[in-house]
Design a protein around this motif. Sequence first.
Motif, mmCIF file in Angstrom:
data_model
loop_
_atom_site.group_PDB
_atom_site.id
_atom_site.type_symbol
_atom_site.label_atom_id
_atom_site.label_comp_id
_atom_site.label_asym_id
_atom_site.label_seq_id
_atom_site.Cartn_x
_atom_site.Cartn_y
_atom_site.Cartn_z
ATOM 1 N N LEU A 1 0.863 -1.243 0.007
ATOM 2 C CA LEU A 1 0.089 -0.104 0.099
ATOM 3 C C LEU A 1 0.806 1.232 0.064
ATOM 4 O O LEU A 1 0.611 2.111 -0.678
ATOM 5 C CB LEU A 1 -0.935 -0.019 1.294
ATOM 6 N N HIS A 2 1.933 1.247 0.828
ATOM 7 C CA HIS A 2 2.865 2.470 0.800
ATOM 8 C C HIS A 2 3.631 2.541 -0.404
ATOM 9 O O HIS A 2 3.772 3.792 -0.953
ATOM 10 C CB HIS A 2 3.754 2.118 1.882
ATOM 11 N N GLN A 3 4.012 1.423 -0.966
ATOM 12 C CA GLN A 3 4.861 1.667 -2.210
ATOM 13 C C GLN A 3 3.929 2.003 -3.416
ATOM 14 O O GLN A 3 4.585 2.796 -4.265
ATOM 15 C CB GLN A 3 5.531 0.233 -2.433
ATOM 16 N N VAL A 4 2.774 1.472 -3.573
ATOM 17 C CA VAL A 4 1.828 1.798 -4.771
ATOM 18 C C VAL A 4 1.533 3.218 -4.514
ATOM 19 O O VAL A 4 1.563 4.075 -5.502
ATOM 20 C CB VAL A 4 0.714 0.877 -4.693
ATOM 21 N N GLY A 5 0.990 3.663 -3.352
ATOM 22 C CA GLY A 5 0.838 4.942 -2.967
ATOM 23 C C GLY A 5 1.807 6.110 -3.464
ATOM 24 O O GLY A 5 1.786 7.167 -4.163
ATOM 25 N N ARG A 6 3.164 5.566 -3.024
ATOM 26 C CA ARG A 6 4.375 6.436 -3.469
ATOM 27 C C ARG A 6 4.361 6.260 -5.009
ATOM 28 O O ARG A 6 4.878 7.637 -5.543
ATOM 29 C CB ARG A 6 5.503 5.970 -2.832
ATOM 30 N N LEU A 7 4.341 5.403 -5.547
ATOM 31 C CA LEU A 7 4.461 5.455 -7.079
ATOM 32 C C LEU A 7 3.645 6.167 -7.835
ATOM 33 O O LEU A 7 3.563 6.892 -8.736
ATOM 34 C CB LEU A 7 4.180 3.909 -7.537
ATOM 35 N N ILE A 8 2.294 6.159 -7.352
ATOM 36 C CA ILE A 8 1.172 7.073 -7.982
ATOM 37 C C ILE A 8 1.428 8.672 -7.701
ATOM 38 O O ILE A 8 1.305 9.424 -8.724
ATOM 39 C CB ILE A 8 -0.100 6.888 -7.245
ATOM 40 N N ASP A 9 2.050 9.012 -6.787
ATOM 41 C CA ASP A 9 2.612 10.207 -6.431
ATOM 42 C C ASP A 9 3.845 10.663 -7.458
ATOM 43 O O ASP A 9 3.447 11.893 -7.884
ATOM 44 C CB ASP A 9 3.005 10.557 -5.093
ATOM 45 N N GLY A 10 4.593 9.792 -7.893
ATOM 46 C CA GLY A 10 5.830 10.095 -8.836
ATOM 47 C C GLY A 10 5.555 9.539 -10.210
ATOM 48 O O GLY A 10 6.317 10.158 -11.102
ATOM 49 N N HIS A 11 4.572 8.678 -10.634
ATOM 50 C CA HIS A 11 4.506 8.170 -11.942
ATOM 51 C C HIS A 11 3.044 8.449 -12.383
ATOM 52 O O HIS A 11 1.919 8.335 -11.444
ATOM 53 C CB HIS A 11 4.836 6.940 -11.742
ATOM 54 N N ARG A 12 2.743 8.683 -13.522
ATOM 55 C CA ARG A 12 1.603 8.854 -14.131
ATOM 56 C C ARG A 12 0.770 7.486 -14.716
ATOM 57 O O ARG A 12 -0.441 7.621 -14.610
ATOM 58 C CB ARG A 12 1.577 9.763 -15.279
ATOM 59 N N LEU A 13 1.544 6.592 -14.692
ATOM 60 C CA LEU A 13 0.948 5.378 -14.958
ATOM 61 C C LEU A 13 1.635 4.109 -14.076
ATOM 62 O O LEU A 13 2.778 3.881 -14.439
ATOM 63 C CB LEU A 13 0.928 4.948 -16.654
ATOM 64 N N VAL A 14 0.911 3.641 -13.387
ATOM 65 C CA VAL A 14 1.315 2.328 -12.528
ATOM 66 C C VAL A 14 0.538 1.314 -12.817
ATOM 67 O O VAL A 14 -0.797 1.411 -12.595
ATOM 68 C CB VAL A 14 1.308 2.709 -11.073
ATOM 69 N N THR A 15 1.137 0.080 -13.242
ATOM 70 C CA THR A 15 0.276 -0.995 -13.358
ATOM 71 C C THR A 15 0.908 -2.195 -12.384
ATOM 72 O O THR A 15 2.025 -2.325 -12.124
ATOM 73 C CB THR A 15 0.761 -1.558 -14.896
ATOM 74 N N LEU A 16 -0.218 -2.635 -11.818
ATOM 75 C CA LEU A 16 -0.049 -3.880 -10.861
ATOM 76 C C LEU A 16 -0.154 -5.055 -11.373
ATOM 77 O O LEU A 16 -1.250 -5.479 -12.092
ATOM 78 C CB LEU A 16 -0.981 -3.830 -9.713
ATOM 79 N N THR A 17 0.819 -5.803 -11.664
ATOM 80 C CA THR A 17 0.795 -6.897 -12.364
ATOM 81 C C THR A 17 0.954 -8.494 -11.365
ATOM 82 O O THR A 17 1.313 -8.054 -10.231
ATOM 83 C CB THR A 17 2.069 -7.165 -13.270
#
Length: 774
Positions: free
Chosen positions: A28-44
Amino acid sequence: MALEVTLERQTGRLPAEFTSFVGRKTELHQVGRLIDGHRLVTLTGPGGVGKTRLAVRTAARARDAFDGGVYFVGLSSLTEPSLLAQAVCDALGLAGQGCGPAASRLADHLADRRVLLVLDTCEHLLDACAALAEVLLRSSPGLRVLATSRQPLDVLGEHTISIAPLGRPGSGAPDAAEAPDGEECDSVKLFAERAAAAVQGWTLTNGNRDAVVRLCDRLDGIPLAIELAAVQLRTFSADQVLTRLGTRLFQARGARTSVPRHQTLRAAIDWSHALCSAEERLLWARLSVFAGDFDLDAAEHVCSGEGLRAEQVVDVLTGLVDKSVVQRADRGGVVRYRMLDSLREYGVERLAAGGGQARLRRRCFDWYAGRLRRARAELAGAEQTRWLAWFDRERANIRALLGHVLATAETATARDAMDALGRLWMLHGMAGECRHWMDRLLEARDTTGEGWARLLGLAALTMTLQDDLDAARELLGRAAAQARAEGDRDAVALVTCCEGATALFAGDVDRSLRLLGAADELGEDAGADVLLLLVEVFRGVAHLFKGDHAAAVEHAGRGARAGEEHGELWVRSYGTLVGGLALWLAGDLDASLERLRWSLRIKRDLGDELGMTLGLEAIAGCLCSGGEYVRAARLLGASDRMRECTQTAWFGPHHAMLRETHIAEAVGALGERRYRTAFEEGGRLPPAHAIQDALGEPPPSAASSAGSARAASPLTEREREVAALVAEGLSNRDIADRLTIAKRTADSHVEHILAKLGFSSRAQIAVWVTEQNT
């Protein structure tokens, strides 16, 4: 952690979670951080690993960071790549009658908004999702996309994160099963919680803990596999589950055809399948024909026969529910069922292997076609709302079937089904999807034969609503010739009505009145058709545009009364809306507002997106006349959001001119800057809140809006902070110093707060803050 949700028509709301969320703190922390810094995040990750659940929880936590909204688009039931953009439009609340391609409307809508868009289950639409994501991200700098997929989208700038299974014991030794804080690891926690839910009184004890620990280890910590195993405690002990599942896992891992996690999940599903009776296995496979959720009636009619009698289905279905193969998914008090994607895919494989997939799809389509014929006959009466609700529930199933059988189904079946579907799409204001399938049908079928005239007229009306007037006229010419050649008076009446609407949309009011008058005469002896009931409403609009307000009230009233006499609401509410517009232009503001609000309430209840759009615009005009310019501007912004990218309104260029009158009056009173601020705020309002404002209803209570006044507030986090300082008596300069921002920024915040709350003084802000804190 399988995601259990109450499934609804695509609304964009995050699905409600009905089971506990276990673990995933790091992710949860990692994905939240990625959304802050990246415009497209894909969970695979593989099916069943918990990608959807993690995406939903992450999006909920990120909601405050996106003042343009957080939207969820579930794609598992969508089989048509060409409808992807329209599905996202539906989720964002963009009216289906917008002009231009859906992707362009989305890009225009998102261009200046800060939005988080969750695209769930992209793997079967990979190319379409990748292309749409690229288009939207390129044109919308404030957009963030969180996708879930079994493989990356392979889009430039994409940041992928592979979702691992839950923390598990590892070696299987007892001390390895404990987390650092002395608690059970996440996989054991999940098993214990789901087992306790499945078996009353079951708890994790010293006597069964070792078996549970080893079982979670054997299952590789995959949430869906763990949940499938936990439900087996209704029949077996933990030791028995471990023993029986262990052999199957060993056999699956002996095959080196897939990665271990896929083998583990497959083995768990195989075992659940093996524990089913022959009838349950048969029903499991046949239920996979439903792309979305379904009811018992459909299951009995579609899935019975050849080894499964209709009267057996309810008991067999109950057995699958007990085994967690099928889940309850009730909607609006109606009992519904669904399968998780991984389990449905397994059923599809079994059905295809048995060679019955195409036959079952045809049977399923025939079942829906029969229901649609009945809906077509009853849409103009008291059963209208029931059929609209039914269509909401069955839309995903029908849409998936159309992609498979539209070109191959028996001609009369396909034609009659689309005739009914066209009306249902119209009543929901979903002209975009209606046009898509009508075009598909016209490409796939020879429509020159007998019986096609009414459907051609309906297709032409859809083109008219999208301002494709040349194509509409060409199709109407064909339809009129066919109807007259066949001597089909009902079809001639409908086509003539559609010709009148097209003339109205083109601005030729006199020709429209002539055609509508002829349609009225022809339709006197016609059977009940909800579209023919619109004739008097269209005539009311035509007289409105000619400036004859009394005639407009009269004809619109006839349309409303015709709807009332038939017991239906869609035409009745349109007649009331047009009558309200005429009264407003005639200067009777109170009577007008009463009618317009009644109409908007009905349109909201029916889910008629076009009707809601027109209702918001009409009420905005009344508010302008009453001097409530800020509210009027907000409603205009909200209506534009629902009818994104339309250059002319449904009733043609005269309606567009009428709308420009509202805007000019509001801009003259507020000034361009203040008007634009209020207008943009309206565009960010959830449609439900805009409609409540238009109706004069109180805003959502704190309890109904995420449990706090903060959630119900139209202000952003920073604006609430500024409002609190205004309430303390600070000047804009003092606020800027306190928050370490420029004074110009503080000025802008205060101006936005005044516009959003519809206030004209700082004292009103102070009172509002006090009320929010009591």
